[in-house]
Scaffold this active site. Structure first.
Site, PDB file in Angstrom:
ATOM      1  N   HIS A   1      -4.241   1.217  -4.338  1.00 42.60           N
ATOM      2  CA  HIS A   1      -4.238   2.048  -5.557  1.00 42.60           C
ATOM      3  C   HIS A   1      -3.352   1.393  -6.606  1.00 42.60           C
ATOM      4  O   HIS A   1      -2.296   0.846  -6.298  1.00 42.60           O
ATOM      5  CB  HIS A   1      -3.778   3.479  -5.279  1.00 42.60           C
ATOM      6  CG  HIS A   1      -2.495   3.596  -4.509  1.00 42.60           C
ATOM      7  ND1 HIS A   1      -2.424   3.439  -3.152  1.00 42.60           N
ATOM      8  CD2 HIS A   1      -1.230   3.853  -4.920  1.00 42.60           C
ATOM      9  CE1 HIS A   1      -1.184   3.598  -2.749  1.00 42.60           C
ATOM     10  NE2 HIS A   1      -0.425   3.843  -3.807  1.00 42.60           N
TER      11      HIS A   1
ATOM     12  N   SER B   1       3.280   4.572   0.219  1.00 47.06           N
ATOM     13  CA  SER B   1       3.127   5.704   1.143  1.00 47.06           C
ATOM     14  C   SER B   1       1.676   5.974   1.533  1.00 47.06           C
ATOM     15  O   SER B   1       1.423   6.604   2.551  1.00 47.06           O
ATOM     16  CB  SER B   1       3.735   6.975   0.535  1.00 47.06           C
ATOM     17  OG  SER B   1       3.089   7.284  -0.683  1.00 47.06           O
TER      18      SER B   1
HETATM   19  P1  DGP Z   1       2.526   4.746  -3.337  1.00 47.60           P
HETATM   20  O1  DGP Z   1       3.987   5.084  -3.209  1.00 47.60           O
HETATM   21  O2  DGP Z   1       2.308   3.521  -4.185  1.00 47.60           O
HETATM   22  O3  DGP Z   1       1.830   4.675  -1.994  1.00 47.60           O
HETATM   23  O4  DGP Z   1       1.879   5.930  -4.174  1.00 47.60           O
HETATM   24  C1  DGP Z   1       1.099   6.950  -3.650  1.00 47.60           C
HETATM   25  C2  DGP Z   1       0.959   7.973  -4.733  1.00 47.60           C
HETATM   26  O5  DGP Z   1      -0.077   8.857  -4.380  1.00 47.60           O
HETATM   27  C3  DGP Z   1       2.206   8.833  -4.966  1.00 47.60           C
HETATM   28  O6  DGP Z   1       2.666   8.632  -6.293  1.00 47.60           O
HETATM   29  C4  DGP Z   1       1.739  10.264  -4.773  1.00 47.60           C
HETATM   30  C5  DGP Z   1       0.245  10.147  -4.809  1.00 47.60           C
HETATM   31  N1  DGP Z   1      -0.457  11.045  -3.901  1.00 47.60           N
HETATM   32  C6  DGP Z   1      -0.261  11.155  -2.568  1.00 47.60           C
HETATM   33  N2  DGP Z   1      -1.120  12.056  -2.058  1.00 47.60           N
HETATM   34  C7  DGP Z   1      -1.871  12.506  -3.100  1.00 47.60           C
HETATM   35  C8  DGP Z   1      -2.949  13.444  -3.208  1.00 47.60           C
HETATM   36  O7  DGP Z   1      -3.403  14.044  -2.245  1.00 47.60           O
HETATM   37  N3  DGP Z   1      -3.458  13.645  -4.451  1.00 47.60           N
HETATM   38  C9  DGP Z   1      -2.981  12.985  -5.556  1.00 47.60           C
HETATM   39  N4  DGP Z   1      -3.549  13.261  -6.730  1.00 47.60           N
HETATM   40  N5  DGP Z   1      -1.990  12.080  -5.483  1.00 47.60           N
HETATM   41  C10 DGP Z   1      -1.447  11.857  -4.272  1.00 47.60           C
END
Ligand code: DGP
Length: 122
Positions: free
Chosen positions: A103, A98
């Protein structure tokens, strides 16, 4: 490109958006995931913008090595290293990726399994 204005993880690295830090190093930043799926769930990102794991190139070698070291050091500092943990990179739609900034999920603190119902593609 090193910084993408509309990228939320670039903005987290820059301090424009808040996060709960786990570790900070020269090339990486680690912070707790907003939507944890286990008792310990943090993300390790490179400070430079790389779209995703499919875009990693030989020139990113030092950054990638530091990402794995940050994952290991973060896991040790949070007390999950001895029992083990899961490292996940999502790429594309089927993985539910997403955020378009490389990451590594570091997930642990409980016993894990694999999702059921896998149908092999033949
Ligand atoms: P992925 O599905 O692999 O793209 O994981 C993205 C992750 O990022 C998801 O587990 C939620 C996290 N995430 C999204 N936006 C934010 C944010 O603004 N802050 C933090 N700490 N995590 C976030």
């Amino acid at each position: 490109m090193n910084f993408v204005v509309e990228c939320i993880f670039c903005r987290i690295v820059a301090g424009d958006l808040p996060s709960r830090q786990v570790l900070s190093t020269d090339h990486t930043y680690a912070f707790f995931d907003l939507n944890p799926v286990a008792p310990v769930h943090f993300l390790v990102i490179p400070r430079v913008h790389i779209d995703n794991a499919a875009c990693v190139e030989p020139g990113h070698g030092e950054i990638m090595a530091e990402m794995f070291a940050t994952a290991r050091n973060g896991a040790e500092s949070l007390g999950i290293a001895s029992d083990g943990y899961r490292l996940v990179f999502n790429v594309g739609r089927h993985s539910l990726n997403s955020v378009n900034h490389l990451h590594m999920h570091v997930i642990g603190g409980q016993q894990m399994g694999w999702p059921p119902g896998v149908e092999p593609i033949r």
